[in-house]
Structures are given as C-alpha cells and as structure tokens.
Scaffold this motif. Structure first.
Motif, PDB file in Angstrom:
ATOM      1  N   PRO A 236       0.804  -1.238   0.000  1.00 35.70           N
ATOM      2  CA  PRO A 236       0.000   0.000   0.000  1.00 35.70           C
ATOM      3  C   PRO A 236       0.830   1.278   0.000  1.00 35.70           C
ATOM      4  CG  PRO A 236      -0.818  -1.556   1.640  1.00 35.70           C
ATOM      5  CD  PRO A 236       0.490  -2.086   1.155  1.00 35.70           C
ATOM      6  N   ARG A 237       2.013   1.254   0.620  1.00 39.48           N
ATOM      7  CA  ARG A 237       2.876   2.429   0.748  1.00 39.48           C
ATOM      8  C   ARG A 237       2.031   3.637   1.205  1.00 39.48           C
ATOM      9  NH1 ARG A 237       7.461   2.390  -3.964  1.00 39.48           N
ATOM     10  NH2 ARG A 237       5.817   3.383  -5.170  1.00 39.48           N
ATOM     11  N   SER A 238       2.063   4.762   0.460  1.00 40.55           N
ATOM     12  CA  SER A 238       1.406   5.989   0.933  1.00 40.55           C
ATOM     13  C   SER A 238       0.002   6.164   0.357  1.00 40.55           C
ATOM     14  CB  SER A 238       2.248   7.217   0.566  1.00 40.55           C
ATOM     15  OG  SER A 238       2.321   7.344  -0.850  1.00 40.55           O
ATOM     16  N   LEU A 239      -0.664   5.073  -0.002  1.00 42.98           N
ATOM     17  CA  LEU A 239      -1.975   5.168  -0.632  1.00 42.98           C
ATOM     18  C   LEU A 239      -3.015   5.839   0.263  1.00 42.98           C
ATOM     19  CD1 LEU A 239      -3.737   4.471  -3.082  1.00 42.98           C
ATOM     20  CD2 LEU A 239      -4.189   2.254  -2.021  1.00 42.98           C
ATOM     21  N   SER A 240      -2.931   5.643   1.569  1.00 45.35           N
ATOM     22  CA  SER A 240      -3.915   6.224   2.482  1.00 45.35           C
ATOM     23  C   SER A 240      -3.938   7.742   2.377  1.00 45.35           C
ATOM     24  CB  SER A 240      -3.595   5.819   3.926  1.00 45.35           C
ATOM     25  OG  SER A 240      -4.345   6.587   4.845  1.00 45.35           O
ATOM     26  N   ASN A 241      -5.128   8.331   2.426  1.00 38.65           N
ATOM     27  CA  ASN A 241      -5.273   9.789   2.372  1.00 38.65           C
ATOM     28  C   ASN A 241      -4.492  10.493   3.472  1.00 38.65           C
ATOM     29  OD1 ASN A 241      -6.795  10.314   0.104  1.00 38.65           O
ATOM     30  ND2 ASN A 241      -8.754  10.193   1.144  1.00 38.65           N
ATOM     31  N   ASP A 242      -4.319   9.820   4.607  1.00 34.83           N
ATOM     32  CA  ASP A 242      -3.685  10.447   5.763  1.00 34.83           C
ATOM     33  C   ASP A 242      -2.191  10.149   5.856  1.00 34.83           C
ATOM     34  OD1 ASP A 242      -6.053  11.657   6.948  1.00 34.83           O
ATOM     35  OD2 ASP A 242      -6.718   9.608   7.313  1.00 34.83           O
ATOM     36  N   SER A 243      -1.638   9.517   4.849  1.00 33.00           N
ATOM     37  CA  SER A 243      -0.222   9.156   4.874  1.00 33.00           C
ATOM     38  C   SER A 243       0.628  10.232   4.208  1.00 33.00           C
ATOM     39  CB  SER A 243      -0.028   7.824   4.152  1.00 33.00           C
ATOM     40  OG  SER A 243       1.326   7.471   4.082  1.00 33.00           O
ATOM     41  N   LYS A 244       1.776  10.556   4.809  1.00 28.09           N
ATOM     42  CA  LYS A 244       2.765  11.490   4.250  1.00 28.09           C
ATOM     43  C   LYS A 244       2.123  12.805   3.813  1.00 28.09           C
ATOM     44  CE  LYS A 244       6.105   7.952   2.881  1.00 28.09           C
ATOM     45  NZ  LYS A 244       7.014   7.449   1.818  1.00 28.09           N
ATOM     46  N   LEU A 245       1.405  13.426   4.718  1.00 25.91           N
ATOM     47  CA  LEU A 245       0.633  14.615   4.371  1.00 25.91           C
ATOM     48  C   LEU A 245       1.513  15.784   3.942  1.00 25.91           C
ATOM     49  CD1 LEU A 245      -2.198  14.541   7.068  1.00 25.91           C
ATOM     50  CD2 LEU A 245      -2.306  13.863   4.665  1.00 25.91           C
ATOM     51  N   GLU A 246       2.656  15.952   4.593  1.00 27.23           N
ATOM     52  CA  GLU A 246       3.509  17.083   4.228  1.00 27.23           C
ATOM     53  C   GLU A 246       4.070  16.917   2.813  1.00 27.23           C
ATOM     54  OE1 GLU A 246       6.449  17.868   7.156  1.00 27.23           O
ATOM     55  OE2 GLU A 246       4.995  18.415   8.694  1.00 27.23           O
ATOM     56  N   GLU A 247       4.410  15.695   2.446  1.00 21.47           N
ATOM     57  CA  GLU A 247       4.882  15.455   1.081  1.00 21.47           C
ATOM     58  C   GLU A 247       3.765  15.727   0.077  1.00 21.47           C
ATOM     59  OE1 GLU A 247       7.238  12.010   0.207  1.00 21.47           O
ATOM     60  OE2 GLU A 247       7.772  11.742   2.313  1.00 21.47           O
ATOM     61  N   LYS A 248       2.551  15.350   0.423  1.00 19.72           N
ATOM     62  CA  LYS A 248       1.425  15.602  -0.473  1.00 19.72           C
ATOM     63  C   LYS A 248       1.081  17.091  -0.537  1.00 19.72           C
ATOM     64  CE  LYS A 248      -0.316  10.915   0.128  1.00 19.72           C
ATOM     65  NZ  LYS A 248      -1.341  10.022   0.714  1.00 19.72           N
ATOM     66  N   ASP A 249       1.326  17.818   0.555  1.00 17.41           N
ATOM     67  CA  ASP A 249       1.164  19.278   0.514  1.00 17.41           C
ATOM     68  C   ASP A 249       2.120  19.889  -0.509  1.00 17.41           C
ATOM     69  OD1 ASP A 249      -0.747  19.169   2.498  1.00 17.41           O
ATOM     70  OD2 ASP A 249       0.594  19.815   4.106  1.00 17.41           O
ATOM     71  N   ARG A 250       3.335  19.375  -0.565  1.00 19.11           N
ATOM     72  CA  ARG A 250       4.307  19.899  -1.536  1.00 19.11           C
ATOM     73  C   ARG A 250       3.871  19.591  -2.960  1.00 19.11           C
ATOM     74  NH1 ARG A 250       8.000  18.496   2.708  1.00 19.11           N
ATOM     75  NH2 ARG A 250       8.272  16.370   1.903  1.00 19.11           N
ATOM     76  N   ILE A 251       3.238  18.451  -3.148  1.00 17.94           N
ATOM     77  CA  ILE A 251       2.727  18.100  -4.476  1.00 17.94           C
ATOM     78  C   ILE A 251       1.595  19.041  -4.873  1.00 17.94           C
ATOM     79  CG2 ILE A 251       1.509  16.301  -5.769  1.00 17.94           C
ATOM     80  CD1 ILE A 251       3.196  14.308  -3.936  1.00 17.94           C
ATOM     81  N   ALA A 252       0.723  19.374  -3.915  1.00 16.30           N
ATOM     82  CA  ALA A 252      -0.339  20.341  -4.191  1.00 16.30           C
ATOM     83  C   ALA A 252       0.249  21.699  -4.557  1.00 16.30           C
ATOM     84  CB  ALA A 252      -1.255  20.471  -2.971  1.00 16.30           C
TER      85      ALA A 252
END
Length: 268
Positions: A236-252
């Motif tokens: 699954p790695r970071s598939l969860s919505n709540d996983s690695k939020l800061e990295e996903k913020d950078r993607i946004a």
C-alpha cells in the motif's frame, strides 16, 4: 460465440462524433461569472482540505449529483486567480465534473492524484507525468474513436518538466494504464501492461484526456506514486489519504505553481 453470425462491430467502437447529445453540459450548467480560466483539482479530500486551509478561497459555484454537492472555489496564488475543486474518483464521475467546470468557464485544468506503480523503483510520493494512457475503461470511447491508447499532456509537458527540474523534484515520464476495476488488476494483466510499457496504473487519466480533447480544452494530469503492484505481494505504501501529508502538501503546491505558469500561456 455468435453461432455463424458475423459480428460487424464491438459496442465500444460505436463512437459518434456528433457534438450534440440528448443531454449536454449547457443543459445542466451555466457559465459562472468570475470563474478563473485556469483551475487545479485533486481526488483526495484530505489534500484538498489542506489546500483550502492554506489559501483564502471563496466558493463561487457548485455542482450536484445524487451523492451530494461539490463546491468550486476561487483563490489567488502568486497574484494569479485559480479555480479549485475536488474531483470524484472513477472515470465517469471525473469526466462529468470536468465537463461542468469547463462549461462554467475554465479553459485549463490541472488534475493530480495518486497512482499505483508497476515499477517498484519509482519512489513513493514521487511525481509521475503520463505521456500516454492505455484506455482500459469505458468512458473515453464516447469521446474519441476506439484505440488502445491516447496521448496525454502534449501541450504543457515541457513547461512542467522544466519546472520540476528547476525545483529539483524527482519525476518519471511514462505510460499509464487507466483501469477502472480496482479489484481486477490481476497479475497477468499487470504483466501485460508492463510489457506494453506502462509504469503506473490509475482510474481516470485516459477518460479525462479524451473528454478534454473532445471539448477542445486544455488539461494537465500528473500523479504522485502510491501503492506498489510490482511485487509478490501488494504494498500500500502511501496510498492512504492520511499518509505522508507534508509530502502531499508539496505536491499540491507544485500543482498551484504549474497553474500560475500555464496561465501565462495564451488561451486558444
């Protein structure tokens, strides 16, 4: 078997180029005053809410289905007005909302979301920019003639990759497998798609691309790598919505930066 009767066509080969349907976007959706010409959209509710929390966004429109109401926002980022909205998961729903937002007045939309990787060397949460999509879904066949693949991101690919290199962001350019039956991604199908050159799998890309092309609108789609299908057991790695939020913020933030840059490219 058709027992002696020759079949003349398959149903997904019935593409009708007539731009008028029984129900059209203009029948359900009106242009919105003040709708930015460029918009950014994602599929993750958590990431979207965090985006809104960082921006002074105002609601300017909404679209509704039997599942509920989705809000369309306007925000200013680096002195550029940008539309913001969250897309529903799945090709039919995603395309329907894109149709409506284009009808509201958007000309360029950036869409980003997770994908599964078919190459385990692709790092978790790294960027994948598709250049082609395998059309293993049904929606795209109503927007483009039957074919196994559709080109993606041709217009703005160079602008995006130059930006990623400027920011020293790791990325992969490659083919995606758009497949809308997540529990039927069998080992044999994964093997075949890898042989076909696919580096990842998603649920909407080929359909989104076909719809935007049909409507003569601009669309950029990119992914951030999540679960790994290139292993003996699914990861699954970071598939969860709540996983690695800061990295996903950078993607946004990357999506917003791209919106600023392509807003300065002439509207066709």
């Amino acid at each position: 078997m058709f027992q002696g009767k020759e079949r003349k066509f398959m149903i997904l080969e019935e593409f009708d180029q007539n731009r008028k349907a029984v129900v059209n976007p203009e029948d359900t959706t009106k242009p919105v005053a003040g709708m930015p010409q460029v918009a950014a959209a994602c599929y993750s509710a958590v990431t979207f809410e965090r985006m809104l929390g960082e921006l002074d966004a105002e609601v300017i429109a909404s679209t509704s289905t039997a599942n509920g109401t989705a809000l369309i926002y306007r925000a200013v980022y680096k002195e550029t007005e940008i539309g913001l909205f969250m897309l529903p998961v799945g090709a039919p729903a995603s395309v329907s909302m894109l149709e409506e937002v284009y009808r509201m007045g958007a000309e360029k939309i950036i869409v980003f979301g997770t994908c599964g990787v078919l190459d385990q060397s692709i790092e978790d949460c790294s960027i994948i920019l598709p250049d082609s999509a395998v059309r293993d879904e049904g929606t795209s066949y109503h927007y483009a003639p039957a074919a196994d693949e559709i080109k993606v991101n041709e217009k703005y690919r160079d602008i995006f990759t130059e930006m990623l290199e400027e920011f020293q962001v790791k990325y992969t350019v490659g083919k995606t497998w758009t497949m809308d039956a997540i529990y039927r991604e069998t080992p044999e199908k994964v093997r075949r798609r890898k042989q076909q050159g696919c580096v990842c799998v998603d649920m909407e890309c080929s359909a989104n691309a076909a719809a935007a092309r049909f409507r003569d609108k601009d669309l950029v789609q990119f992914f951030y790598a999540a679960d790994n299908l290139d292993a003996e057991k699914w990861e699954p790695r970071s598939l969860s919505n709540d996983s690695k939020l800061e990295e996903k913020d950078r993607i946004a933030a990357i999506a917003l930066e791209l919106a600023v840059r392509i807003s300065n490219v002439g509207i066709k």
